[in-house]
Design an enzyme around this catalytic site. Structure first.
Site, mmCIF file in Angstrom:
data_model
loop_
_atom_site.group_PDB
_atom_site.id
_atom_site.type_symbol
_atom_site.label_atom_id
_atom_site.label_comp_id
_atom_site.label_asym_id
_atom_site.label_seq_id
_atom_site.Cartn_x
_atom_site.Cartn_y
_atom_site.Cartn_z
ATOM 1 C CE LYS A 12 1.068 1.250 4.396
ATOM 2 N NZ LYS A 12 1.338 2.575 4.942
ATOM 3 N N PRO A 96 12.824 -3.637 1.120
ATOM 4 C CG PRO A 96 14.298 -1.985 0.766
ATOM 5 C CD PRO A 96 13.130 -2.581 0.312
ATOM 6 N N GLY A 98 11.115 -1.870 6.981
ATOM 7 C CA GLY A 98 11.179 -0.432 7.362
ATOM 8 C C GLY A 98 10.888 0.589 6.279
ATOM 9 N N GLY A 100 7.540 1.335 4.840
ATOM 10 C CA GLY A 100 6.393 2.094 5.190
ATOM 11 C C GLY A 100 5.508 1.850 4.180
ATOM 12 C CB ILE A 101 5.283 0.037 1.045
ATOM 13 C CG1 ILE A 101 6.528 -0.928 1.319
ATOM 14 C CG2 ILE A 101 6.061 1.464 0.471
ATOM 15 C CD1 ILE A 101 6.971 -1.438 -0.124
ATOM 16 N N GLY A 102 4.100 -1.374 3.938
ATOM 17 C CA GLY A 102 3.324 -2.677 4.210
ATOM 18 C C GLY A 102 3.560 -3.986 3.774
ATOM 19 N N GLY A 104 5.379 -6.448 4.765
ATOM 20 C CA GLY A 104 5.145 -7.663 5.408
ATOM 21 C C GLY A 104 3.660 -7.976 5.680
ATOM 22 C CB SER A 105 0.701 -5.606 6.205
ATOM 23 O OG SER A 105 0.974 -5.125 7.571
ATOM 24 C CG ASP A 134 -0.394 -1.185 6.801
ATOM 25 O OD1 ASP A 134 -1.053 -0.193 7.082
ATOM 26 O OD2 ASP A 134 0.740 -1.370 6.372
#
Length: 285
Positions: A12, A96, A98, A100-102, A104-105, A134
């Site tokens: 996201k 990478p 960390g 902020g694009i989610g 892992g989610s 997310d």
């Protein structure tokens, strides 16, 4: 599931992101417009041998040890369906940690949707939010949505955006907890201003649908991030020079993104940005 299933994992981008008041439990209420994109991380899932008594997760192109959102999702699923078979899973990473694009989610969303489709396991919004903020959005089909609270309140928006996005990943990470702390220390207006958040977000979405210029997108984490890394000012300056329609930070960072009206223009801009020695990698989606 007799044969392997390949699933493209979503990410996201925060088109807008406003940090409002803090809840008694320490979490912050947020208001954001999320844009979902299917990209290059892939989960390959197949049933393990009946003799196996555990899941096997192989991660390519990244070092992920211990509990992660994929194994956490499987543990949650087995609490709901005890006879769920064990799986042999390969996760091909690209992004990478960390950023902020989610990402892992998005990995969790892929396994959740697979379990829902193939085994009929339904997860509540609260259960999905327990996996990651997310995850509730990324398991849904809508590409655009207003997302509120801590990510659990989702209001899908009609349609999509006919834009290409250039993602740029710098060689640093943003500490999310520290970023929230710095916002709390500096933000004077911490009340939820829903009318403003909605009207500003609607205005931006309308402009982007028409491929009109917006510039720097509102994200309360932008000023925190650039205070530590003034390279973001250079990225913003070059986004303007390369005819970006809009640009900004996703989540609390560190990924910088820029929107362009065509894939070709975005690829041309990527060549310029990747000349900066602090950019680890870039991608046009």
């Amino acid at each position: 599931m007799n044969k392997a299933i390949k699933i493209i994992c979503p990410i996201k981008l925060n088109i807008t992101l406003f940090v409002a008041d803090k809840r008694p439990n320490g979490y912050h209420n947020l208001f954001s417009v999320f844009w979902k994109k299917n990209t290059t991380e892939i989960l390959t899932i197949k049933s393990n041998s009946p003799k196996m008594s555990t899941d096997v997760l192989t991660v390519k192109n990244a070092d992920i040890h211990g509990e992660n959102l994929v194994t956490k999702s499987l543990l949650l699923a087995r609490k709901k369906q005890a006879d769920l078979p064990y799986f042999d899973i390969t996760l091909e990473k690209f992004y990478p940690t960390g950023s902020g694009i989610g990402a892992g989610s998005g990995n969790a969303a892929a396994i959740v949707n697979c379990l829902q489709s193939n085994y009929g396991i339904n997860f509540s919004s609260e259960e999905l939010a327990s996996l990651g903020a997310d995850v509730p959005f990324l398991t849904q089909s809508a590409p655009l949505a207003f997302v509120k609270g801590v990510g659990e309140v989702i209001e899908p928006l009609d349609g999509d955006l006919a834009l290409s996005a250039l993602l740029l990943f710098p060689n640093w990470q943003i500490n999310t907890a520290l970023a929230y702390h710095e916002i709390d220390e500096t933000k004077t207006d911490t009340q939820t201003n829903s009318d403003f958040y909605i009207s500003r977000s609607q205005e931006i979405i309308s402009l982007l649908r028409e491929k009109k210029y917006v510039g720097l997108l509102p994200n309360d984490f932008w000023f925190v991030a650039r205070a530590h890394h003034n390279e973001y000012d250079l990225l913003a300056e070059n986004a303007e020079k390369t005819a970006s329609l809009a640009y900004g930070l996703s989540g609390s960072g560190s990924c910088f993104f820029a929107f362009y009206d065509s894939f070709e223009v975005a690829k041309s801009a990527q060549n310029l940005f990747e000349q900066f020695n602090f950019i680890k990698k870039g991608q046009v989606i």
